[in-house]
Write a protein that holds these residues in place. Structure first.
Motif, PDB file in Angstrom:
ATOM      1  N   CYS A   1       0.828  -1.198   0.000  1.00  0.00           N
ATOM      2  CA  CYS A   1       0.000   0.000   0.000  1.00  0.00           C
ATOM      3  C   CYS A   1       0.866   1.254   0.000  1.00  0.00           C
ATOM      4  O   CYS A   1       2.092   1.190   0.124  1.00  0.00           O
ATOM      5  N   TRP A   2       0.188   2.381  -0.109  1.00  0.00           N
ATOM      6  CA  TRP A   2       0.845   3.678  -0.307  1.00  0.00           C
ATOM      7  C   TRP A   2       1.782   4.075   0.819  1.00  0.00           C
ATOM      8  O   TRP A   2       2.633   4.949   0.632  1.00  0.00           O
ATOM      9  N   LYS A   3       1.664   3.467   1.983  1.00  0.00           N
ATOM     10  CA  LYS A   3       2.554   3.830   3.087  1.00  0.00           C
ATOM     11  C   LYS A   3       4.016   3.543   2.745  1.00  0.00           C
ATOM     12  O   LYS A   3       4.924   4.188   3.265  1.00  0.00           O
ATOM     13  N   LEU A   4       4.247   2.586   1.859  1.00  0.00           N
ATOM     14  CA  LEU A   4       5.616   2.326   1.405  1.00  0.00           C
ATOM     15  C   LEU A   4       6.155   3.515   0.612  1.00  0.00           C
ATOM     16  O   LEU A   4       7.362   3.794   0.643  1.00  0.00           O
ATOM     17  N   ASN A   5       5.287   4.216  -0.104  1.00  0.00           N
ATOM     18  CA  ASN A   5       5.718   5.410  -0.836  1.00  0.00           C
ATOM     19  C   ASN A   5       6.263   6.459   0.128  1.00  0.00           C
ATOM     20  O   ASN A   5       7.283   7.108  -0.139  1.00  0.00           O
TER      21      ASN A   5
ATOM     22  N   LEU B   1       9.463   7.590  -2.151  1.00  0.00           N
ATOM     23  CA  LEU B   1       9.363   7.327  -3.582  1.00  0.00           C
ATOM     24  C   LEU B   1       7.877   7.206  -3.919  1.00  0.00           C
ATOM     25  O   LEU B   1       7.184   6.374  -3.337  1.00  0.00           O
ATOM     26  N   PRO B   2       7.364   8.015  -4.836  1.00  0.00           N
ATOM     27  CA  PRO B   2       5.916   8.038  -5.082  1.00  0.00           C
ATOM     28  C   PRO B   2       5.352   6.754  -5.668  1.00  0.00           C
ATOM     29  O   PRO B   2       4.136   6.547  -5.611  1.00  0.00           O
ATOM     30  N   ASP B   3       6.220   5.888  -6.205  1.00  0.00           N
ATOM     31  CA  ASP B   3       5.734   4.654  -6.824  1.00  0.00           C
ATOM     32  C   ASP B   3       6.303   3.398  -6.161  1.00  0.00           C
ATOM     33  O   ASP B   3       6.306   2.323  -6.761  1.00  0.00           O
ATOM     34  N   MET B   4       6.764   3.511  -4.910  1.00  0.00           N
ATOM     35  CA  MET B   4       7.391   2.352  -4.277  1.00  0.00           C
ATOM     36  C   MET B   4       6.420   1.186  -4.122  1.00  0.00           C
ATOM     37  O   MET B   4       6.792   0.029  -4.333  1.00  0.00           O
ATOM     38  N   ALA B   5       5.180   1.453  -3.749  1.00  0.00           N
ATOM     39  CA  ALA B   5       4.207   0.377  -3.605  1.00  0.00           C
ATOM     40  C   ALA B   5       3.972  -0.323  -4.945  1.00  0.00           C
ATOM     41  O   ALA B   5       3.886  -1.552  -5.010  1.00  0.00           O
ATOM     42  N   ARG B   6       3.895   0.455  -6.014  1.00  0.00           N
ATOM     43  CA  ARG B   6       3.721  -0.152  -7.342  1.00  0.00           C
ATOM     44  C   ARG B   6       4.950  -0.962  -7.740  1.00  0.00           C
ATOM     45  O   ARG B   6       4.833  -2.033  -8.338  1.00  0.00           O
ATOM     46  N   ARG B   7       6.119  -0.455  -7.429  1.00  0.00           N
ATOM     47  CA  ARG B   7       7.346  -1.210  -7.725  1.00  0.00           C
ATOM     48  C   ARG B   7       7.316  -2.559  -7.014  1.00  0.00           C
ATOM     49  O   ARG B   7       7.683  -3.586  -7.592  1.00  0.00           O
ATOM     50  N   LEU B   8       6.918  -2.537  -5.747  1.00  0.00           N
ATOM     51  CA  LEU B   8       6.881  -3.771  -4.974  1.00  0.00           C
ATOM     52  C   LEU B   8       5.903  -4.752  -5.596  1.00  0.00           C
ATOM     53  O   LEU B   8       6.219  -5.938  -5.782  1.00  0.00           O
TER      54      LEU B   8
ATOM     55  N   ARG C   1      -5.235   1.896  -3.141  1.00  0.00           N
ATOM     56  CA  ARG C   1      -4.312   1.171  -2.266  1.00  0.00           C
ATOM     57  C   ARG C   1      -2.863   1.557  -2.537  1.00  0.00           C
ATOM     58  O   ARG C   1      -2.072   1.729  -1.607  1.00  0.00           O
ATOM     59  N   LEU C   2      -2.496   1.686  -3.790  1.00  0.00           N
ATOM     60  CA  LEU C   2      -1.100   1.917  -4.140  1.00  0.00           C
ATOM     61  C   LEU C   2      -0.684   3.383  -4.061  1.00  0.00           C
ATOM     62  O   LEU C   2       0.468   3.683  -3.740  1.00  0.00           O
ATOM     63  N   ASP C   3      -1.605   4.275  -4.330  1.00  0.00           N
ATOM     64  CA  ASP C   3      -1.255   5.694  -4.427  1.00  0.00           C
ATOM     65  C   ASP C   3      -1.749   6.523  -3.259  1.00  0.00           C
ATOM     66  O   ASP C   3      -1.270   7.647  -3.057  1.00  0.00           O
TER      67      ASP C   3
END
Length: 237
Positions: free
Chosen positions: A126-130, A135-142, A227-229
């Motif tokens: 989820c977005w908390k990883l960002n 990094l604004p796209d860390m959750a998407r990278r994961l 969830r991701l952003d």
């Protein structure tokens, strides 16, 4: 008999609630290693906290395991940042080397110290990883990488310490590794045969089976952007 060498637990981590963004959103993602024995019950480790109990924690996500094996790949991808210098960067409770998503299947049971754990599902980042990685796209990278880690439910409570070993004691669905489940949830997303299997995989939490059922009914994939952003209004998460 299961022929697999036990895996040593190199760190056991818990986290307290703290703001993760300028809105004051609470999160327990910042976890730190503990020495000595820690009580593990159905709700998770003593002293561990989650800010959003609707999306984090609960019996099917009582313990998060993230392979230290992935840290090198992340360092190559995003640089040698301080978070990646020690376990806990991804909010994990358990850190090991030698066990990844391709090795672990839904329903696998592991003895760890005095507790018995069962693999319940992969992690949906989820977005908390960002915010954590700035990094604004860390959750998407994961999510795109498949290096997500996984969750356990607690079958038997007990004491666990860093240095204990994970002993695989039972495999019920070896064909459904976390890596394979990830593939059909995020890559080959409308594979009817796989979705039918997932929808009927009773050991999965109902929320995951519902994804498969809805995709079969609608032939569309759910929207991951919230969830991701993240959200645009303050929430406790």
């Amino acid at each position: 008999m299961i022929d697999r060498q036990p895996i040593s637990l190199d760190a056991l981590l818990v986290g307290s609630l703290a703001p993760i963004d300028d809105r004051g959103t609470l999160s327990g993602i910042d976890k730190h290693p503990l020495d000595g024995a820690v009580e593990l019950c159905a709700a998770g480790f003593s002293g561990d906290h989650q800010g959003d109990l609707k999306r984090h924690g609960g019996v099917d996500k009582a313990v998060h395991h993230y392979p230290r094996d992935h840290y090198r790949a992340w360092t190559d991808e995003i640089g040698s940042i301080p978070l990646l210098k020690q376990p806990g960067a991804f909010g994990e409770n358990l850190s090991t080397l030698g066990l990844t998503e391709g090795d672990v299947a839904v329903g696998d049971r592991f003895r760890l110290g005095g507790a018995l754990l069962e693999v319940s599902q992969g992690r949906q980042p989820c977005w908390k990883l960002n915010r954590r990685f700035d990094l604004p796209d860390m959750a998407r990278r994961l999510q795109q990488s498949g290096r997500t880690g996984w969750y356990y439910r607690v079958i038997e409570a007990g004491l666990v310490s860093a240095g204990d070993r994970l002993h695989l004691v039972e495999r019920r669905h070896p064909e459904w590794t976390i890596a394979r489940l990830w593939h059909f949830l995020y890559v080959d997303t409308l594979n009817r045969h796989a979705l039918e299997e997932i929808a009927n995989l009773a050991i999965l939490p109902s929320s995951w089976r519902d994804y498969a059922t809805k995709r079969l009914q609608t032939r569309t994939v759910e929207d991951w952007s919230l969830r991701l952003d993240g959200e645009t209004t303050p929430v406790n998460g």
